[in-house]
Design a protein around this motif. Structure first.
Motif, short mmCIF file in Angstrom:
data_model
loop_
_atom_site.label_atom_id
_atom_site.label_comp_id
_atom_site.label_asym_id
_atom_site.label_seq_id
_atom_site.Cartn_x
_atom_site.Cartn_y
_atom_site.Cartn_z
N THR A 7 0.82 -1.22 0.00
CA THR A 7 0.00 0.00 0.00
C THR A 7 0.85 1.27 0.00
O THR A 7 0.32 2.37 0.11
CB THR A 7 -0.93 0.01 1.23
N ASP A 8 2.16 1.12 -0.15
CA ASP A 8 3.06 2.27 -0.12
C ASP A 8 2.94 3.05 -1.43
O ASP A 8 3.15 2.51 -2.50
CB ASP A 8 4.50 1.81 0.09
N ARG A 9 2.61 4.31 -1.32
CA ARG A 9 2.42 5.15 -2.51
C ARG A 9 3.73 5.54 -3.18
O ARG A 9 3.73 6.09 -4.27
CB ARG A 9 1.63 6.40 -2.14
N ARG A 10 4.83 5.29 -2.52
CA ARG A 10 6.13 5.66 -3.10
C ARG A 10 6.61 4.65 -4.12
O ARG A 10 7.58 4.93 -4.84
CB ARG A 10 7.18 5.82 -2.00
N LEU A 11 5.97 3.51 -4.23
CA LEU A 11 6.34 2.54 -5.26
C LEU A 11 5.85 3.06 -6.60
O LEU A 11 4.66 3.28 -6.78
CB LEU A 11 5.72 1.17 -4.99
N SER A 12 6.76 3.29 -7.50
CA SER A 12 6.37 3.77 -8.82
C SER A 12 7.45 3.42 -9.83
O SER A 12 8.53 2.95 -9.46
CB SER A 12 6.15 5.29 -8.80
N SER A 13 7.17 3.68 -11.08
CA SER A 13 8.13 3.35 -12.12
C SER A 13 9.33 4.30 -12.12
O SER A 13 10.34 4.02 -12.73
CB SER A 13 7.44 3.37 -13.49
N SER A 14 9.23 5.42 -11.45
CA SER A 14 10.35 6.36 -11.38
C SER A 14 11.18 6.03 -10.14
O SER A 14 11.12 6.70 -9.12
CB SER A 14 9.85 7.80 -11.34
N THR A 15 11.94 4.97 -10.25
CA THR A 15 12.71 4.46 -9.13
C THR A 15 14.04 3.90 -9.61
O THR A 15 14.19 3.58 -10.79
CB THR A 15 11.92 3.35 -8.39
N SER A 16 14.97 3.77 -8.69
CA SER A 16 16.25 3.11 -8.99
C SER A 16 16.11 1.59 -8.98
O SER A 16 16.96 0.87 -9.48
CB SER A 16 17.30 3.50 -7.94
N MET A 17 15.04 1.10 -8.37
CA MET A 17 14.83 -0.34 -8.21
C MET A 17 14.66 -1.00 -9.58
O MET A 17 13.87 -0.56 -10.40
CB MET A 17 13.58 -0.60 -7.36
N LYS A 18 15.44 -2.06 -9.79
CA LYS A 18 15.36 -2.82 -11.04
C LYS A 18 14.91 -4.26 -10.82
O LYS A 18 14.24 -4.84 -11.65
CB LYS A 18 16.72 -2.84 -11.75
N ARG A 19 15.33 -4.84 -9.66
CA ARG A 19 15.02 -6.24 -9.41
C ARG A 19 14.70 -6.48 -7.94
O ARG A 19 15.42 -6.01 -7.06
CB ARG A 19 16.19 -7.12 -9.82
N LEU A 20 13.62 -7.22 -7.72
CA LEU A 20 13.26 -7.69 -6.39
C LEU A 20 13.42 -9.20 -6.39
O LEU A 20 12.92 -9.89 -7.29
CB LEU A 20 11.80 -7.35 -6.07
N ILE A 21 14.12 -9.71 -5.40
CA ILE A 21 14.29 -11.15 -5.24
C ILE A 21 13.52 -11.52 -3.97
O ILE A 21 13.83 -11.02 -2.89
CB ILE A 21 15.77 -11.54 -5.10
N VAL A 22 12.53 -12.35 -4.13
CA VAL A 22 11.63 -12.66 -3.03
C VAL A 22 11.75 -14.14 -2.71
O VAL A 22 11.77 -14.98 -3.60
CB VAL A 22 10.17 -12.30 -3.41
N GLY A 23 11.83 -14.48 -1.43
CA GLY A 23 11.94 -15.88 -1.06
C GLY A 23 11.75 -16.09 0.43
O GLY A 23 11.54 -15.15 1.19
N GLY A 24 11.79 -17.34 0.81
CA GLY A 24 11.71 -17.69 2.22
C GLY A 24 10.36 -18.18 2.68
O GLY A 24 10.25 -18.76 3.75
N GLU A 25 9.33 -17.92 1.90
CA GLU A 25 7.98 -18.37 2.25
C GLU A 25 7.10 -18.28 1.00
O GLU A 25 7.55 -17.78 -0.03
CB GLU A 25 7.41 -17.51 3.39
N ASP A 26 5.88 -18.75 1.11
CA ASP A 26 4.97 -18.72 -0.02
C ASP A 26 4.77 -17.28 -0.50
O ASP A 26 4.56 -16.37 0.28
CB ASP A 26 3.61 -19.33 0.38
N PHE A 27 4.85 -17.09 -1.80
CA PHE A 27 4.74 -15.77 -2.42
C PHE A 27 3.45 -15.74 -3.24
O PHE A 27 3.36 -16.36 -4.29
CB PHE A 27 5.96 -15.54 -3.29
#
Length: 160
Positions: free
Chosen positions: A81-101
């Motif tokens: 629900t964070d409004r700061r997540l957007s396409s204008s970001t430095s973030m290129k890759r999220l690696i998710v693990g450790g539990e059911d996604f």
């Protein structure tokens, strides 16, 4: 660990300059990716401290200093629900693990980033050194309750 980090360099870094956030304990296996991968590729490790993981993860997103972030689905849920997540970001890759996604969570995050961030579901017991199977989230895949595992990436046939 050498095999894993060498493989992760090809798949996650893809010759990009991506700094990584380190916010977990050194004893947590996701730290292997967050710490060693940027170091072997000449990138920076941005260290975050704090008792409250939710506020630390929000600060990582707010400061927008990293292009690679490894976290659990529970951590990612904090950002849904964070409004700061957007396409204008430095973030290129999220690696998710450790539990059911959940597929719904992955879809929600993917849409917030307007499809400009790759999301990987990585799984592997700690005994196999962090990850032994991974799946690049496909927003076009429908009918799944969880993000799949096992299919890597169109350009890579084998993990090791």
């Amino acid at each position: 660990m050498v095999n894993y980090v060498s493989w992760a360099n090809k798949v996650y870094m893809q010759e990009d300059r991506l700094d990584s956030a380190l916010f977990s304990s050194i004893s947590f296996d996701l730290t292997v990716t967050s710490l060693y991968l940027p170091l072997i590729t000449g990138n920076k490790v941005v260290v975050y401290h704090g008792e409250n993981q939710a506020s630390v993860i929000r600060r990582i997103i707010e400061e927008d200093k990293v292009g690679l972030l490894k976290l659990t689905p529970s951590h990612l849920k904090l950002l849904e629900t964070d409004r700061r997540l957007s396409s204008s970001t430095s973030m290129k890759r999220l690696i998710v693990g450790g539990e059911d996604f959940s597929h719904a969570l992955a879809q929600s995050i993917y849409e917030k980033y307007e499809g400009k961030v790759e999301i990987y579901n990585e799984y592997g017991p700690t005994e196999t050194v962090v990850g032994c199977t991974v799946y690049l989230f496909d927003a076009g895949s429908k009918g799944y309750t969880s993000v799949r595992l096992g299919f890597l990436h169109p350009t890579y046939k084998y993990i090791y």
